[in-house]
Motif scaffolding. Structure first.
Motif, PDB file in Angstrom:
ATOM      1  N   LYS A   1       0.821  -1.217   0.000  1.00 28.32           N
ATOM      2  CA  LYS A   1       0.000   0.000   0.000  1.00 28.32           C
ATOM      3  C   LYS A   1       0.847   1.256   0.000  1.00 28.32           C
ATOM      4  CE  LYS A   1      -4.680  -0.010   0.969  1.00 28.32           C
ATOM      5  NZ  LYS A   1      -5.572  -0.946   1.562  1.00 28.32           N
ATOM      6  N   VAL A   2       0.351   2.262  -0.664  1.00 25.13           N
ATOM      7  CA  VAL A   2       0.956   3.594  -0.598  1.00 25.13           C
ATOM      8  C   VAL A   2      -0.005   4.483   0.173  1.00 25.13           C
ATOM      9  CG1 VAL A   2       1.810   5.576  -1.902  1.00 25.13           C
ATOM     10  CG2 VAL A   2       1.996   3.271  -2.877  1.00 25.13           C
ATOM     11  N   LEU A   3       0.483   5.084   1.265  1.00 23.56           N
ATOM     12  CA  LEU A   3      -0.388   5.941   2.073  1.00 23.56           C
ATOM     13  C   LEU A   3       0.035   7.390   1.939  1.00 23.56           C
ATOM     14  CD1 LEU A   3      -0.438   3.825   5.357  1.00 23.56           C
ATOM     15  CD2 LEU A   3      -2.012   3.715   3.442  1.00 23.56           C
ATOM     16  N   LYS A   4      -0.889   8.208   1.495  1.00 26.28           N
ATOM     17  CA  LYS A   4      -0.642   9.658   1.495  1.00 26.28           C
ATOM     18  C   LYS A   4      -0.990  10.087   2.902  1.00 26.28           C
ATOM     19  CE  LYS A   4       0.035  13.478  -1.108  1.00 26.28           C
ATOM     20  NZ  LYS A   4       0.990  14.144  -0.256  1.00 26.28           N
ATOM     21  N   ALA A   5       0.004   9.992   3.778  1.00 27.86           N
ATOM     22  CA  ALA A   5      -0.262  10.052   5.205  1.00 27.86           C
ATOM     23  C   ALA A   5      -0.690  11.436   5.695  1.00 27.86           C
ATOM     24  CB  ALA A   5       0.973   9.582   5.967  1.00 27.86           C
ATOM     25  N   HIS A   6       0.012  12.467   5.251  1.00 29.68           N
ATOM     26  CA  HIS A   6      -0.249  13.825   5.734  1.00 29.68           C
ATOM     27  C   HIS A   6      -0.185  14.789   4.555  1.00 29.68           C
ATOM     28  CE1 HIS A   6       0.409  12.812  10.090  1.00 29.68           C
ATOM     29  NE2 HIS A   6       1.125  11.858   9.561  1.00 29.68           N
ATOM     30  N   ILE A   7      -0.780  15.962   4.733  1.00 31.66           N
ATOM     31  CA  ILE A   7      -0.714  16.981   3.679  1.00 31.66           C
ATOM     32  C   ILE A   7       0.665  17.634   3.690  1.00 31.66           C
ATOM     33  CG2 ILE A   7      -1.734  19.132   2.805  1.00 31.66           C
ATOM     34  CD1 ILE A   7      -4.287  18.231   4.498  1.00 31.66           C
ATOM     35  N   LEU A   8       1.181  17.906   4.896  1.00 32.29           N
ATOM     36  CA  LEU A   8       2.506  18.511   5.033  1.00 32.29           C
ATOM     37  C   LEU A   8       3.555  17.409   5.215  1.00 32.29           C
ATOM     38  CD1 LEU A   8       1.631  21.561   7.315  1.00 32.29           C
ATOM     39  CD2 LEU A   8       2.181  21.576   4.878  1.00 32.29           C
ATOM     40  N   PRO A   9       4.851  17.736   5.086  1.00 30.98           N
ATOM     41  CA  PRO A   9       5.890  16.688   5.106  1.00 30.98           C
ATOM     42  C   PRO A   9       5.894  15.804   6.352  1.00 30.98           C
ATOM     43  CG  PRO A   9       6.800  18.768   4.365  1.00 30.98           C
ATOM     44  CD  PRO A   9       5.396  19.057   4.789  1.00 30.98           C
ATOM     45  N   LEU A  10       6.279  14.560   6.123  1.00 32.80           N
ATOM     46  CA  LEU A  10       6.476  13.586   7.203  1.00 32.80           C
ATOM     47  C   LEU A  10       7.793  13.869   7.917  1.00 32.80           C
ATOM     48  CD1 LEU A  10       5.803  10.296   5.222  1.00 32.80           C
ATOM     49  CD2 LEU A  10       4.524  11.002   7.215  1.00 32.80           C
ATOM     50  N   THR A  11       7.878  13.531   9.196  1.00 35.49           N
ATOM     51  CA  THR A  11       9.147  13.653   9.924  1.00 35.49           C
ATOM     52  C   THR A  11       9.707  12.289  10.295  1.00 35.49           C
ATOM     53  OG1 THR A  11       7.894  13.865  11.986  1.00 35.49           O
ATOM     54  CG2 THR A  11       8.628  15.906  10.925  1.00 35.49           C
ATOM     55  N   ASN A  12       8.857  11.384  10.729  1.00 30.11           N
ATOM     56  CA  ASN A  12       9.329  10.083  11.197  1.00 30.11           C
ATOM     57  C   ASN A  12       8.243   9.018  11.103  1.00 30.11           C
ATOM     58  OD1 ASN A  12      12.089   9.721  12.130  1.00 30.11           O
ATOM     59  ND2 ASN A  12      11.696  11.489  13.439  1.00 30.11           N
ATOM     60  N   VAL A  13       8.695   7.775  11.078  1.00 35.49           N
ATOM     61  CA  VAL A  13       7.792   6.625  11.023  1.00 35.49           C
ATOM     62  C   VAL A  13       8.273   5.618  12.062  1.00 35.49           C
ATOM     63  CG1 VAL A  13       6.908   4.764   9.564  1.00 35.49           C
ATOM     64  CG2 VAL A  13       7.434   6.966   8.539  1.00 35.49           C
ATOM     65  N   ALA A  14       7.354   4.992  12.807  1.00 34.98           N
ATOM     66  CA  ALA A  14       7.745   3.977  13.799  1.00 34.98           C
ATOM     67  C   ALA A  14       6.703   2.868  13.855  1.00 34.98           C
ATOM     68  CB  ALA A  14       7.900   4.620  15.177  1.00 34.98           C
ATOM     69  N   LEU A  15       7.181   1.634  14.006  1.00 31.16           N
ATOM     70  CA  LEU A  15       6.312   0.454  14.097  1.00 31.16           C
ATOM     71  C   LEU A  15       6.207  -0.026  15.530  1.00 31.16           C
ATOM     72  CD1 LEU A  15       7.639  -1.752  11.172  1.00 31.16           C
ATOM     73  CD2 LEU A  15       5.224  -1.500  11.654  1.00 31.16           C
ATOM     74  N   ASN A  16       5.068  -0.662  15.859  1.00 23.63           N
ATOM     75  CA  ASN A  16       5.041  -1.388  17.129  1.00 23.63           C
ATOM     76  C   ASN A  16       5.766  -2.723  16.923  1.00 23.63           C
ATOM     77  OD1 ASN A  16       3.161  -2.896  15.691  1.00 23.63           O
ATOM     78  ND2 ASN A  16       1.601  -2.880  17.301  1.00 23.63           N
ATOM     79  N   LYS A  17       5.947  -3.489  17.990  1.00 25.67           N
ATOM     80  CA  LYS A  17       6.799  -4.677  17.884  1.00 25.67           C
ATOM     81  C   LYS A  17       6.288  -5.697  16.873  1.00 25.67           C
ATOM     82  CE  LYS A  17       8.808  -8.532  20.382  1.00 25.67           C
ATOM     83  NZ  LYS A  17       9.206  -9.138  21.642  1.00 25.67           N
ATOM     84  N   SER A  18       4.999  -6.002  16.914  1.00 24.51           N
ATOM     85  CA  SER A  18       4.477  -7.041  16.016  1.00 24.51           C
ATOM     86  C   SER A  18       4.350  -6.534  14.587  1.00 24.51           C
ATOM     87  CB  SER A  18       3.102  -7.514  16.503  1.00 24.51           C
ATOM     88  OG  SER A  18       2.152  -6.480  16.295  1.00 24.51           O
ATOM     89  N   GLY A  19       4.314  -5.217  14.448  1.00 31.15           N
ATOM     90  CA  GLY A  19       4.123  -4.639  13.117  1.00 31.15           C
ATOM     91  C   GLY A  19       2.655  -4.505  12.766  1.00 31.15           C
ATOM     92  N   SER A  20       1.760  -4.709  13.747  1.00 28.90           N
ATOM     93  CA  SER A  20       0.323  -4.620  13.467  1.00 28.90           C
ATOM     94  C   SER A  20      -0.125  -3.187  13.232  1.00 28.90           C
ATOM     95  CB  SER A  20      -0.490  -5.239  14.610  1.00 28.90           C
ATOM     96  OG  SER A  20      -0.270  -4.512  15.799  1.00 28.90           O
ATOM     97  N   CYS A  21       0.604  -2.228  13.817  1.00 30.15           N
ATOM     98  CA  CYS A  21       0.298  -0.829  13.518  1.00 30.15           C
ATOM     99  C   CYS A  21       1.566   0.018  13.552  1.00 30.15           C
ATOM    100  CB  CYS A  21      -0.772  -0.265  14.452  1.00 30.15           C
ATOM    101  SG  CYS A  21      -0.408  -0.375  16.194  1.00 30.15           S
ATOM    102  N   PHE A  22       1.483   1.190  12.934  1.00 23.54           N
ATOM    103  CA  PHE A  22       2.630   2.087  12.926  1.00 23.54           C
ATOM    104  C   PHE A  22       2.155   3.528  13.023  1.00 23.54           C
ATOM    105  CE2 PHE A  22       1.492   1.615   8.489  1.00 23.54           C
ATOM    106  CZ  PHE A  22       1.740   2.855   7.898  1.00 23.54           C
ATOM    107  N   ILE A  23       3.103   4.428  13.318  1.00 27.46           N
ATOM    108  CA  ILE A  23       2.769   5.843  13.493  1.00 27.46           C
ATOM    109  C   ILE A  23       3.615   6.706  12.570  1.00 27.46           C
ATOM    110  CG2 ILE A  23       1.797   5.879  15.819  1.00 27.46           C
ATOM    111  CD1 ILE A  23       4.585   6.276  16.951  1.00 27.46           C
ATOM    112  N   THR A  24       3.041   7.863  12.195  1.00 28.21           N
ATOM    113  CA  THR A  24       3.762   8.835  11.388  1.00 28.21           C
ATOM    114  C   THR A  24       3.677  10.188  12.069  1.00 28.21           C
ATOM    115  OG1 THR A  24       1.727   9.197  10.116  1.00 28.21           O
ATOM    116  CG2 THR A  24       3.350   7.695   9.164  1.00 28.21           C
TER     117      THR A  24
END
Length: 400
Positions: free
Chosen positions: A71-94
């Motif tokens: 998947k390609v996610l257009k996550a935010h309108i303004l630039p991204l700063t960082n991406v992080a996953l939880n341990k299992s990889g079931s969810c992540f944050i931007t």
């Protein structure tokens, strides 16, 4: 992990099997463990064998995995700063310049929550892995916020820094959050009550990197003042100052057993330090430009370095020698990490690609293409079968 009772209290003890490999003789290893560990009685032998065999199987899992764009996610309108996953990889944050942090479901690519409240860029973000029930966000608004993963509620806002927060980390026990700031200090905060525990003062430049050791009793900070400081996480006092680099520090971290510290610098070198006495034990050279990222593998046997010269290198911790050179990127490499099994490396580059490499031979196994601008963030999940990449093109890509 061993669970046992002592004076009516339930206690746990962990045994680290850092030398376990796919070809280890399990029976011989169990015998060795039993000699050193009275808790493992003869009646438990088979159970322990089974556990170690399962660990051994995990070491070989997903090692020949080919990643496909999911998947390609257009996550935010303004630039991204960082991406992080939880341990299992079931969810992540931007994190983003739009002042929010967003939580995403990896399996569907759906947005689960938007964490709103900061008054400026959300720059540093992290889950409290391995638990993964809390998120910390550090902002250019000089505050750090602690959030619930489940509800998106903000538990605490940590105030006290006088300039932008640019790095943060939970301790492994998930009782503290550490924040590093452009105000030259780091601060430790209590997760339960939201209070400041202590301020780590002593750097004369911005604190741009910080990390705890495995046991959580030490924290290291790397600064633009060219030094790294080791602090006692309980008292906040200085334990060692690591002096030797002649330019800004880009990364600083402990190996798993807390015996060594690795520092990377804009002076084109990495240095390896004895964590007990703060003495430099090796300087890793060979790059022609700044070191932008460096890391240990999970067992602490290998070191990987990523440089602005467009190459990455793998060093043996035992011999301090370079065992492989990773060549192929056409721009600087700003991120590098091992998969948990330790047989693959992931790099992200300004050439708009991420690459997967064989950690033994240095051979490039796969190029993750499609981003239209610099890839500044890339990370494996714990199983090593999901990769998330974040780019200046303002998209995140999920590869599976």
């Amino acid at each position: 992990m061993l669970e046992y009772e002592k004076h009516g209290e339930l206690k746990t003890k962990s045994i680290d099997l850092l030398d376990l490999g796919p070809s280890t003789d399990v029976s011989a290893l169990v015998e060795e463990i039993q000699k050193a560990e009275p808790l493992i009685t003869a009646s438990r032998t088979e159970q322990v064998k089974l556990l170690i065999q399962r660990l051994q199987e995990k070491l070989g899992q997903h090692s020949n995995h080919t990643f496909y764009l999911f998947k390609v996610l257009k996550a935010h309108i303004l630039p991204l700063t960082n991406v992080a996953l939880n341990k299992s990889g079931s969810c992540f944050i931007t994190g983003s310049y739009d002042r929010t942090c967003k939580l995403w479901d990896t399996a569907s690519g759906e947005e689960l929550n938007t964490l709103e409240g900061h008054r400026n860029v959300v720059y540093a973000i992290a889950f409290n892995n391995p638990y993964g029930d809390k998120i910390a966000t550090g902002s250019f608004d000089k505050t750090c916020k602690l959030w619930s993963v489940e509800t998106g509620e903000c538990y605490h806002t940590f105030r006290g820094h006088t300039a932008e927060i640019v790095c943060l980390s939970f301790n492994p026990q998930s009782t503290l959050v550490a924040t590093g700031s452009m105000d030259t200090t780091a601060k430790l905060w209590n997760i339960q009550n939201g209070e400041e525990v202590c301020t780590l003062r002593g750097h004369s430049g911005e604190v741009i990197s910080l990390s705890f050791n495995t046991s959580g009793d030490r924290i290291i900070t790397g600064s633009f003042d060219h030094t790294v400081v080791v602090w006692d996480a309980d008292t906040g006092r200085k334990v060692h100052i690591l002096i030797g680099h002649c330019a800004e520090i880009s990364s600083a971290l402990f190996n798993w057993d807390c015996s060594l510290i690795l520092t990377g610098s804009m002076d084109k070198t990495c240095m390896l330090w004895d964590a007990t006495n703060g003495k430099c034990v090796a300087t890793l050279t060979g790059h022609d430009d700044e070191i932008l990222d460096s890391c240990f593998d999970y067992t602490g046997k290998l070191i990987a370095t990523a440089s602005a010269d467009g190459t990455a290198r793998i060093f043996s911790v035992a011999t301090r020698k370079c065992i492989a050179k990773l060549e192929g990127h056409e721009g600087e490499i700003s991120k590098i990490s091992f998969n948990p099994q330790g047989n693959r490396l992931l790099t992200g580059s300004s050439d708009k690609t991420a690459r997967i490499w064989d950690a033994q031979t240095g051979q490039c196994l796969q190029v993750l293409e499609g981003h239209t601008d610099e890839v500044f963030s890339c990370t494996f999940n714990y199983k090593g079968n999901i990769v998330i990449t974040g780019s200046k093109d303002n998209t995140c890509r999920i590869w599976r």
